[in-house]
Design a protein around this motif. Structure first.
Motif, PDB file in Angstrom:
ATOM      1  N   GLN A 122       0.790  -0.949  -0.115  1.00  0.00           N
ATOM      2  CA  GLN A 122       0.038   0.106   0.071  1.00  0.00           C
ATOM      3  C   GLN A 122       0.889   1.229   0.025  1.00  0.00           C
ATOM      4  OE1 GLN A 122      -3.415  -0.306   2.757  1.00  0.00           O
ATOM      5  NE2 GLN A 122      -2.555  -2.456   3.296  1.00  0.00           N
ATOM      6  N   GLN A 123       2.105   1.136   0.738  1.00  0.00           N
ATOM      7  CA  GLN A 123       3.041   2.241   0.811  1.00  0.00           C
ATOM      8  C   GLN A 123       3.352   2.549  -0.896  1.00  0.00           C
ATOM      9  OE1 GLN A 123       6.394   1.755   3.317  1.00  0.00           O
ATOM     10  NE2 GLN A 123       6.540   3.622   3.521  1.00  0.00           N
ATOM     11  N   LYS A 124       3.760   1.393  -1.350  1.00  0.00           N
ATOM     12  CA  LYS A 124       4.482   1.614  -2.880  1.00  0.00           C
ATOM     13  C   LYS A 124       3.606   2.125  -3.543  1.00  0.00           C
ATOM     14  CE  LYS A 124       6.359  -1.584  -6.288  1.00  0.00           C
ATOM     15  NZ  LYS A 124       6.342  -2.939  -6.622  1.00  0.00           N
ATOM     16  N   TYR A 125       2.437   1.741  -3.686  1.00  0.00           N
ATOM     17  CA  TYR A 125       1.570   2.281  -4.594  1.00  0.00           C
ATOM     18  C   TYR A 125       0.450   3.654  -4.096  1.00  0.00           C
ATOM     19  CZ  TYR A 125       2.425  -1.739  -7.543  1.00  0.00           C
ATOM     20  OH  TYR A 125       3.360  -2.550  -8.050  1.00  0.00           O
ATOM     21  N   HIS A 126       0.786   3.753  -2.610  1.00  0.00           N
ATOM     22  CA  HIS A 126       0.199   4.987  -2.231  1.00  0.00           C
ATOM     23  C   HIS A 126      -1.195   5.142  -2.022  1.00  0.00           C
ATOM     24  CE1 HIS A 126       0.891   9.256  -0.904  1.00  0.00           C
ATOM     25  NE2 HIS A 126       2.345   8.667  -0.737  1.00  0.00           N
ATOM     26  N   VAL A 127      -1.882   4.312  -1.709  1.00  0.00           N
ATOM     27  CA  VAL A 127      -3.277   3.664  -1.722  1.00  0.00           C
ATOM     28  C   VAL A 127      -3.742   2.820  -0.912  1.00  0.00           C
ATOM     29  CG1 VAL A 127      -3.243   2.178  -3.390  1.00  0.00           C
ATOM     30  CG2 VAL A 127      -5.356   3.276  -3.209  1.00  0.00           C
ATOM     31  N   TRP A 128      -4.863   3.169  -0.023  1.00  0.00           N
ATOM     32  CA  TRP A 128      -5.155   2.182   0.779  1.00  0.00           C
ATOM     33  C   TRP A 128      -6.152   0.984   0.123  1.00  0.00           C
ATOM     34  CZ3 TRP A 128      -7.578   5.679   5.210  1.00  0.00           C
ATOM     35  CH2 TRP A 128      -6.801   6.403   5.918  1.00  0.00           C
ATOM     36  N   LEU A 129      -6.115   0.182   0.699  1.00  0.00           N
ATOM     37  CA  LEU A 129      -6.774  -1.201  -0.050  1.00  0.00           C
ATOM     38  C   LEU A 129      -8.090  -1.067  -0.103  1.00  0.00           C
ATOM     39  CD1 LEU A 129      -4.674  -4.426   0.332  1.00  0.00           C
ATOM     40  CD2 LEU A 129      -5.626  -3.645  -1.664  1.00  0.00           C
ATOM     41  N   ILE A 130      -8.808  -0.242   0.867  1.00  0.00           N
ATOM     42  CA  ILE A 130     -10.222  -0.242   0.677  1.00  0.00           C
ATOM     43  C   ILE A 130     -10.584   0.529  -0.347  1.00  0.00           C
ATOM     44  CG2 ILE A 130     -10.263   1.887   2.127  1.00  0.00           C
ATOM     45  CD1 ILE A 130     -12.906   0.840   3.559  1.00  0.00           C
ATOM     46  N   LEU A 141      -4.963  -4.491   6.861  1.00  0.00           N
ATOM     47  CA  LEU A 141      -5.207  -4.888   5.497  1.00  0.00           C
ATOM     48  C   LEU A 141      -5.978  -3.953   4.635  1.00  0.00           C
ATOM     49  CD1 LEU A 141      -6.611  -8.719   6.166  1.00  0.00           C
ATOM     50  CD2 LEU A 141      -4.329  -7.854   5.407  1.00  0.00           C
ATOM     51  N   PHE A 142      -6.757  -3.021   5.139  1.00  0.00           N
ATOM     52  CA  PHE A 142      -7.363  -2.021   4.362  1.00  0.00           C
ATOM     53  C   PHE A 142      -7.016  -0.630   4.398  1.00  0.00           C
ATOM     54  CE2 PHE A 142     -10.091  -5.991   4.558  1.00  0.00           C
ATOM     55  CZ  PHE A 142      -9.850  -6.387   3.379  1.00  0.00           C
ATOM     56  N   PHE A 143      -6.652  -0.416   5.581  1.00  0.00           N
ATOM     57  CA  PHE A 143      -6.233   1.066   5.865  1.00  0.00           C
ATOM     58  C   PHE A 143      -4.644   1.399   5.944  1.00  0.00           C
ATOM     59  CE2 PHE A 143     -10.591   0.217   6.972  1.00  0.00           C
ATOM     60  CZ  PHE A 143     -11.272   1.554   6.503  1.00  0.00           C
ATOM     61  N   GLY A 144      -3.815   0.735   5.422  1.00  0.00           N
ATOM     62  CA  GLY A 144      -2.419   1.062   5.360  1.00  0.00           C
ATOM     63  C   GLY A 144      -1.742   0.677   6.498  1.00  0.00           C
ATOM     64  N   GLY A 145      -2.375   0.032   7.596  1.00  0.00           N
ATOM     65  CA  GLY A 145      -1.542  -0.176   8.797  1.00  0.00           C
ATOM     66  C   GLY A 145      -0.975   0.882   9.043  1.00  0.00           C
ATOM     67  N   TRP A 146       0.614   0.864   9.424  1.00  0.00           N
ATOM     68  CA  TRP A 146       1.431   2.148  10.132  1.00  0.00           C
ATOM     69  C   TRP A 146       1.698   3.123   9.262  1.00  0.00           C
ATOM     70  CZ3 TRP A 146       5.444   1.768   7.187  1.00  0.00           C
ATOM     71  CH2 TRP A 146       5.816   0.528   6.692  1.00  0.00           C
ATOM     72  N   TRP A 147       1.224   2.898   7.936  1.00  0.00           N
ATOM     73  CA  TRP A 147       1.678   3.952   6.791  1.00  0.00           C
ATOM     74  C   TRP A 147       0.283   5.002   6.802  1.00  0.00           C
ATOM     75  CZ3 TRP A 147      -0.912   4.394   2.095  1.00  0.00           C
ATOM     76  CH2 TRP A 147      -0.326   5.527   1.383  1.00  0.00           C
ATOM     77  N   LEU A 148       0.761   6.216   6.785  1.00  0.00           N
ATOM     78  CA  LEU A 148      -0.041   7.254   6.599  1.00  0.00           C
ATOM     79  C   LEU A 148       0.368   8.262   5.651  1.00  0.00           C
ATOM     80  CD1 LEU A 148      -2.809   8.020   7.986  1.00  0.00           C
ATOM     81  CD2 LEU A 148      -1.903   9.330   9.561  1.00  0.00           C
ATOM     82  N   PHE A 149       0.488   7.983   4.450  1.00  0.00           N
ATOM     83  CA  PHE A 149       0.734   9.112   3.412  1.00  0.00           C
ATOM     84  C   PHE A 149       1.951   9.936   3.684  1.00  0.00           C
ATOM     85  CE2 PHE A 149      -3.903   8.247   3.183  1.00  0.00           C
ATOM     86  CZ  PHE A 149      -3.964   7.901   2.200  1.00  0.00           C
ATOM     87  N   GLY A 150       3.176   9.131   4.173  1.00  0.00           N
ATOM     88  CA  GLY A 150       4.375   9.791   4.400  1.00  0.00           C
ATOM     89  C   GLY A 150       4.471  10.634   5.686  1.00  0.00           C
ATOM     90  N   LEU A 151       3.165  10.758   6.378  1.00  0.00           N
ATOM     91  CA  LEU A 151       3.234  11.141   7.811  1.00  0.00           C
ATOM     92  C   LEU A 151       4.020  10.158   8.731  1.00  0.00           C
ATOM     93  CD1 LEU A 151      -0.096  12.980   8.375  1.00  0.00           C
ATOM     94  CD2 LEU A 151       2.041  13.908   8.152  1.00  0.00           C
ATOM     95  N   ASP A 152       3.971   8.994   8.548  1.00  0.00           N
ATOM     96  CA  ASP A 152       4.845   7.950   9.381  1.00  0.00           C
ATOM     97  C   ASP A 152       6.274   8.359   9.565  1.00  0.00           C
ATOM     98  OD1 ASP A 152       4.449   7.370   6.561  1.00  0.00           O
ATOM     99  OD2 ASP A 152       5.622   5.452   7.128  1.00  0.00           O
ATOM    100  N   ARG A 153       6.812   9.418   8.769  1.00  0.00           N
ATOM    101  CA  ARG A 153       8.082   9.665   8.950  1.00  0.00           C
ATOM    102  C   ARG A 153       8.472  10.427  10.283  1.00  0.00           C
ATOM    103  NH1 ARG A 153      10.237  11.354   3.105  1.00  0.00           N
ATOM    104  NH2 ARG A 153      11.978  12.101   4.121  1.00  0.00           N
ATOM    105  N   TRP A 154       7.230  11.146  10.617  1.00  0.00           N
ATOM    106  CA  TRP A 154       7.218  12.215  11.499  1.00  0.00           C
ATOM    107  C   TRP A 154       6.493  11.784  12.811  1.00  0.00           C
ATOM    108  CZ3 TRP A 154       6.817  13.993   6.664  1.00  0.00           C
ATOM    109  CH2 TRP A 154       7.996  14.963   6.239  1.00  0.00           C
ATOM    110  N   ILE A 155       5.292  11.173  12.534  1.00  0.00           N
ATOM    111  CA  ILE A 155       4.813  10.559  13.580  1.00  0.00           C
ATOM    112  C   ILE A 155       5.270   9.255  13.887  1.00  0.00           C
ATOM    113  CG2 ILE A 155       2.483  10.261  14.620  1.00  0.00           C
ATOM    114  CD1 ILE A 155       1.302  12.019  12.684  1.00  0.00           C
ATOM    115  N   PRO A 156       5.271   8.660  15.229  1.00  0.00           N
ATOM    116  CA  PRO A 156       5.779   7.461  15.370  1.00  0.00           C
ATOM    117  C   PRO A 156       4.657   6.294  14.744  1.00  0.00           C
ATOM    118  CG  PRO A 156       5.820   8.600  17.379  1.00  0.00           C
ATOM    119  CD  PRO A 156       5.213   9.687  16.343  1.00  0.00           C
ATOM    120  N   ALA A 157       5.432   5.416  13.851  1.00  0.00           N
ATOM    121  CA  ALA A 157       4.221   4.524  13.483  1.00  0.00           C
ATOM    122  C   ALA A 157       3.402   3.804  14.091  1.00  0.00           C
ATOM    123  CB  ALA A 157       5.106   3.378  12.463  1.00  0.00           C
TER     124      ALA A 157
END
Lengths: 103, 418, 182
Positions: B216-224, B290-306
């Motif tokens: 999901q991170q690679k294709y930059h989309v949530w699976l839902i 599975l459907f909402f990206g887990g610990w990934w949030l459109f790049g914000l996970d670099r600043w906010i703890p995953a």
């Protein structure tokens, strides 16, 4: 150090126990459970061979186990259905009393 | 400055991923001696840290969830909820736990005592094992196994047996009825659940949860967006197995006292209650992964703890479970089984078929993801809306169960009990 | 396979699986036998993990511990309870003898054969199994699906039909669940 022989011994002992259960139990469901134990012992042996024996396609053992699991599931469902059906018709699942064909 | 731009990865003091300090500790232990002799110490320490972290997290989460759930459900039902113990009733879970511990733990005389004692303990195992594979962060997985999706299903399929243990060993007809209902429901809802997860695995080509998040991170989309049907069927079928209100026929208190835990009292009942909450949290965690990206949030996970992102998503999705619990009435068992076999199963099958077609189109022709993914998203969303609405309109209960006006005297007489 | 962890894990799992299989034989209550059978399935799944067969281990958990365990429980609850005690026929001794002979033969063969050993440590078996199933073993794979369909239909036909112990007018095991319109 654990080698192939260790797993083969465990598999053989489990197969023997399964055979013992299947031969000596009176209840049809328990006989089925013995057969499941025997199938599982065979699965263990196959996976152990696939892990330890030199081969071109070592994954073949795993594939065979998958097929055995499939067949075992089919077998269990049909056999348990037969047990329930026999109970409805004959009122018992004691394999010694299901002797309609005995002369 | 480097920390601000998110380039502090893999140092032990990088606490945005708590896997980093643990990894550093394990590496340090593995370096003892000549570098190989003490690997078993590393294994044991890693296992202990994982188990302690999951246990601590689950303990705190359950205590907080009791309060959140009771408060939210009572707001939905226009009540106050707990408001006497501590500020805003915050100490209510503690009081509940203390009360449960003090109560006498009864054992039915004619029951099977060993199995009766074993059931509330064993029912904890699947819950804890599911949390073992959830990725709380890129490196924060207690056990990163390659067949995690299948593993979750397999672990979940062991729960009905434990429910049966509890119901059978109580030697109580209500307990046994509840257990049988629970098993019948669980094995019906397992099939659409597996099929919906199969859609996800087919689409991403990954079976480990971290791989799905990274996809999901690679294709930059949530699976839902790409798999709305799978998300819907997974949510419904997974939440059906939780024994919560719309589907709690296994412990329907107006029909069979308390179902499989009728005979349980004290802390043993408390364990069943805690496991229900833990399972609900696990389902929302799997849904988030599975459907909402887990610990990934459109790049914000670099600043906010995953792990904070993941926990946030988990709790927000838990809110969906609370809303279904607070708003829907309990269904009958035949309605529930019909729903699984006649609504969810066809939808999940159609989803698997469509996903297989789409993956074939995508992979065989080598079309770039930027073109093909938006098309798939639009097609899948439209398809799911059409299917759900069409199914509900033409096959649902609505039309048949519309109340009918009694026209003749014979109609009313026929409706009366003889 | 050496090292403290795998060796101790092997012995623990061997004792657990053989012990639980023996308890299936020894258990007085048939429900206890089922629970020991599930324990046996789970310990064998752990043994598969030890042999780095992750997919097979999970399939074992899913099919045996989940599905077949529940099936057996259902079958027990649908059959009489008076036959749940005193379950051995007169073949206990001969059965034990037969099992011991078979196991002894296999162990003898296992120790007297020169196996071409290797160490195939798979990192992950899912890809390899998928490739193998859909390329080399595609025909057995399809036949397995036919077999499953046949088993499903067969089970429904055997148990369904005109049930004798259901209420009159009912048409199958699910007849009690049929929605009443009025």
């Amino acid at each position: 150090m654990v080698s192939l022989e260790h797993f083969l011994v465990v598999g053989a002992v489990l197969f023997g126990i399964g055979l013992w259960i299947a031969l000596s139990k009176r209840n049809a469901v328990l006989i089925l459970m013995g057969i499941e134990i025997m199938l599982n012992a065979v699965n263990l042996t196959l996976v152990a061979f696939s892990r330890f024996v030199k081969s071109d396609t070592p994954i073949a053992g795993h594939v065979f186990v998958i097929f055995i699991i499939t067949v075992a599931a089919a077998e269990a469902s049909v056999a348990l259905a037969m047990v329930v059906s026999v109970y409805r018709n004959r009122g018992t699942i004691d394999v010694d009393q299901i002797d309609l064909l005995r002369f | 400055m480097t920390a601000l731009s998110g380039f502090l990865l893999s140092q032990w003091y990088d606490l945005r991923d708590l896997g980093n300090p643990v990894r550093a500790l394990i590496d340090w232990i593995n370096g003892w001696g000549d570098g190989t002799t003490f690997h078993w110490v590393g294994y044991i320490v890693a296992g202990l840290i994982g188990a302690a972290a999951i246990g601590l997290f689950l303990g705190i989460a359950m205590l907080s969830l009791i309060w959140i759930e009771r408060k939210a459900v009572s707001r939905i039902q226009i009540r106050y909820g707990p408001n006497r113990t501590g500020p805003f009733g915050l100490l209510q879970p503690v009081a509940d736990a203390l009360k449960l511990m003090q109560k006498e733990a009864l054992t039915p005389l004619a029951g099977d005592k060993i199995v009766f004692w074993l059931a509330p303990v064993v029912i904890f195992i699947p819950t804890l094992l599911v949390f073992g594979v959830l990725p709380f962060g890129p490196k924060m997985t207690a056990a990163n196994i390659s067949v995690a999706v299948l593993y979750i299903v397999a672990i979940g399929s062991a729960t009905p047996l434990v429910i049966f243990m509890a119901g059978w060993s109580s030697n109580n007809k209500y307990s046994l009825l509840g257990a049988m209902r629970g098993i019948a429901m669980a094995i019906s809802y397992e099939i659409p659940m597996v099929l919906s997860l199969l859609g996800v695995v087919l689409f991403t080509g990954h079976m480990d949860l971290n791989g799905i998040v990274q996809w999901q991170q690679k294709y930059h989309v949530w699976l839902i967006v790409l798999q709305p049907l799978a998300a819907l069927t997974y949510f419904i079928s997974a939440s059906a197995e939780l024994n919560r209100t719309p589907t709690d026929i296994a412990e329907a208190e107006s029909e069979i006292v308390a179902g499989y835990h009728t005979e349980y009292s004290g802390m043993k009942f408390g364990l069943f209650y805690a496991v229900e909450l833990g399972n609900a949290l696990a389902v929302s965690g799997i849904w988030a992964t599975l459907f909402f990206g887990g610990w990934w949030l459109f790049g914000l996970d670099r600043w906010i703890p995953a792990w904070l992102i993941f926990l946030g998503k988990m709790y927000i999705l838990y809110g969906a479970l609370i809303i279904t619990r607070g708003t829907l009435p309990r269904l009958r068992i035949d309605q529930l089984l019909d729903f699984a076999w006649k609504f969810l199963l066809p939808l999940a099958l159609v989803n698997v078929l469509v996903v297989a077609l789409e993956v074939t189109i995508w992979q065989e022709n080598g079309i770039s993801a930027g073109i093909v993914l938006p098309v798939f998203a639009v097609v899948n969303i439209l398809l799911s809306v059409v299917l759900v609405v069409g199914y509900v309109q033409s096959f649902g209960f609505a039309r048949r169960q519309r109340p009918r006006r009694a026209r003749l005297i014979t109609d009313t007489l026929a409706a009366m009990p003889q | 396979m050496s090292g403290v962890g795998p060796v101790s894990a092997f012995y623990v799992l061997a004792v657990l699986s053989i012990g639980s299989a023996l308890m299936v034989m020894a258990a007085r209550s048939i429900i206890h036998a089922v629970l020991f059978l599930v324990l046996f399935f789970v310990s064998l799944a752990a043994m598969f993990v030890l042999l780095s067969a992750d997919f097979v281990a999970v399939a074992q958990l899913l099919v045996y511990a989940g599905a077949i365990g529940v099936l057996v429980v259902f079958a027990i609850l649908l059959t009489p309870s008076r036959e749940q005690r005193g379950m051995e026929t007169k073949f206990v001794g001969p059965g034990l003898l037969a099992g011991a002979v078979v196991a002894g033969t296999v162990i003898f063969i296992a120790f007297n054969t020169n196996w071409p050993t290797a160490s195939n440590d798979f990192p992950s078996t899912v890809d390899a199994i998928g490739q193998a199933l859909l390329n080399r073993w595609a025909l057995p794979f399809e036949i397995a699906s036919v077999l499953l369909i046949a088993a499903m239909i067969g089970a429904i036909v055997i148990v369904g039909g005109r049930g004798v112990d259901l209420d009159p007018g009912a048409a199958g095991p699910s007849a009690r669940l049929v929605r009443r319109e009025r």
